[in-house]
Design an enzyme around this catalytic site. Sequence first.
Site, PDB file in Angstrom:
ATOM      1  N   ALA A  25       0.819  -1.223   0.000  1.00 23.76           N
ATOM      2  CA  ALA A  25       0.000   0.000   0.000  1.00 23.76           C
ATOM      3  C   ALA A  25       0.852   1.271   0.000  1.00 23.76           C
ATOM      4  O   ALA A  25       0.417   2.336  -0.450  1.00 23.76           O
ATOM      5  CB  ALA A  25      -0.919  -0.018   1.217  1.00 23.76           C
ATOM      6  N   ASP A 106      -5.768  -1.745  -6.139  1.00 25.70           N
ATOM      7  CA  ASP A 106      -6.169  -0.471  -6.752  1.00 25.70           C
ATOM      8  C   ASP A 106      -5.958  -0.406  -8.266  1.00 25.70           C
ATOM      9  O   ASP A 106      -6.263   0.612  -8.890  1.00 25.70           O
ATOM     10  CB  ASP A 106      -5.418   0.690  -6.050  1.00 25.70           C
ATOM     11  CG  ASP A 106      -3.894   0.517  -6.061  1.00 25.70           C
ATOM     12  OD1 ASP A 106      -3.232   0.963  -5.090  1.00 25.70           O
ATOM     13  OD2 ASP A 106      -3.360  -0.079  -7.028  1.00 25.70           O
ATOM     14  N   HIS A 121      -3.692 -10.150  -3.905  1.00 28.09           N
ATOM     15  CA  HIS A 121      -4.860  -9.879  -3.038  1.00 28.09           C
ATOM     16  C   HIS A 121      -6.071  -9.498  -3.869  1.00 28.09           C
ATOM     17  O   HIS A 121      -7.026  -8.910  -3.363  1.00 28.09           O
ATOM     18  CB  HIS A 121      -4.522  -8.784  -2.014  1.00 28.09           C
ATOM     19  CG  HIS A 121      -3.564  -9.269  -0.962  1.00 28.09           C
ATOM     20  ND1 HIS A 121      -2.999  -8.438  -0.026  1.00 28.09           N
ATOM     21  CD2 HIS A 121      -3.060 -10.499  -0.709  1.00 28.09           C
ATOM     22  CE1 HIS A 121      -2.193  -9.151   0.760  1.00 28.09           C
ATOM     23  NE2 HIS A 121      -2.212 -10.405   0.355  1.00 28.09           N
ATOM     24  N   CYS A 156     -29.187 -15.869 -11.667  1.00 30.13           N
ATOM     25  CA  CYS A 156     -29.469 -17.242 -11.198  1.00 30.13           C
ATOM     26  C   CYS A 156     -29.888 -17.255  -9.734  1.00 30.13           C
ATOM     27  O   CYS A 156     -30.247 -18.297  -9.179  1.00 30.13           O
ATOM     28  CB  CYS A 156     -28.212 -18.115 -11.382  1.00 30.13           C
ATOM     29  SG  CYS A 156     -27.005 -17.960 -10.046  1.00 30.13           S
ATOM     30  N   SER A 192       5.857  -1.736   1.600  1.00 35.95           N
ATOM     31  CA  SER A 192       5.105  -2.739   2.359  1.00 35.95           C
ATOM     32  C   SER A 192       5.725  -2.926   3.733  1.00 35.95           C
ATOM     33  O   SER A 192       6.951  -2.939   3.886  1.00 35.95           O
ATOM     34  CB  SER A 192       5.098  -4.089   1.621  1.00 35.95           C
ATOM     35  OG  SER A 192       4.389  -5.056   2.413  1.00 35.95           O
ATOM     36  N   ASN A 213      11.242   1.612   1.671  1.00 33.91           N
ATOM     37  CA  ASN A 213      10.106   1.755   2.578  1.00 33.91           C
ATOM     38  C   ASN A 213      10.334   2.933   3.523  1.00 33.91           C
ATOM     39  O   ASN A 213      11.468   3.185   3.932  1.00 33.91           O
ATOM     40  CB  ASN A 213       9.876   0.470   3.389  1.00 33.91           C
ATOM     41  CG  ASN A 213       8.413   0.353   3.824  1.00 33.91           C
ATOM     42  OD1 ASN A 213       7.504   0.391   2.997  1.00 33.91           O
ATOM     43  ND2 ASN A 213       8.205   0.273   5.125  1.00 33.91           N
TER      44      ASN A 213
END
Length: 245
Positions: A25, A106, A121, A156, A192, A213
């Site tokens: 993210a 995203d 994910h 359905c 991350s 990061n």
Amino acid sequence: MKREDIHGAARFLFSCKPWLVLTGAGISTESGIPDFRTPQTGLWEHYDPMEILSRGVLLHRPEIFYGVGLQVLLSFEKAQPNRAHYILAEWEKRGWVEGVVTQNIDSLHHRAGSQRVMEIHGHLRSGYCLRCAKQFPMEELEKQVMQGQIPPRCPCGGVIRPEVVLFGDLLPPCFEEAVQLAHRYPLLVIGSSLQVSPANFLPSYAPSLVIVNLTETPFDHRASWVLRGKASTVLQLLHEELESL
Ligand code: APR
């Protein structure tokens, strides 16, 4: 982060290209999408994911799932790729990136032009019927929810759910592809916290590791290089250095 770190990391990456990239993210926060665990702003500071985005809530409390969980996820659908996404797409074109494994839902890597994207994910572009597996664009799910049809239903009669991987779901087949690649290629991790399994198994498989990061991760000690900074800034500096090699 010192200039020589960029210099050293770029030389290291250039010497072992192509790389596999793992994003989280943190690569999308500069596109206006909050991450999950940054104190004060992370999404999980305000919502309990198990309360709004688990398979159990989808099946047993669809009004919470569709009324809260999905709305939280869809509230960022106007976000645009940032410089970091575009640089990764450019590096793929040059043969420096073998593929992007992303934990993000995203679609910003796709929209920036990356071709080989493993969305471990899932994503928010479409959904499927739990009974007959018929596929639907996300617009159809949104239309039914807006009209008060919760949960959205397939002709359905089955419940339609989004492709996003929920807490309690198995990961999609592309995770196996990511594992195979992680054993073969150096891994460049961007944005991350590396706190969520099984995505955070990948750094353990990789022959070598570089981490970009803003904050520490449990794998920093294993990395050949740790570049502490914003993804778009660091990738731009790496790009300029790599171009000079
Ligand atoms: N540049 C670089 N790093 C950044 C930036 C930025 N602009 N903004 C935030 N970060 C860092 C944060 O410091 C944090 O360490 O990105 C990391 C994001 O970590 P998380 O919020 O935990 O997100 P992520 O690692 O993607 O979470 C993995 O957890 O809840 C699940 O399914 C969800 O896919 C998600 C998974």
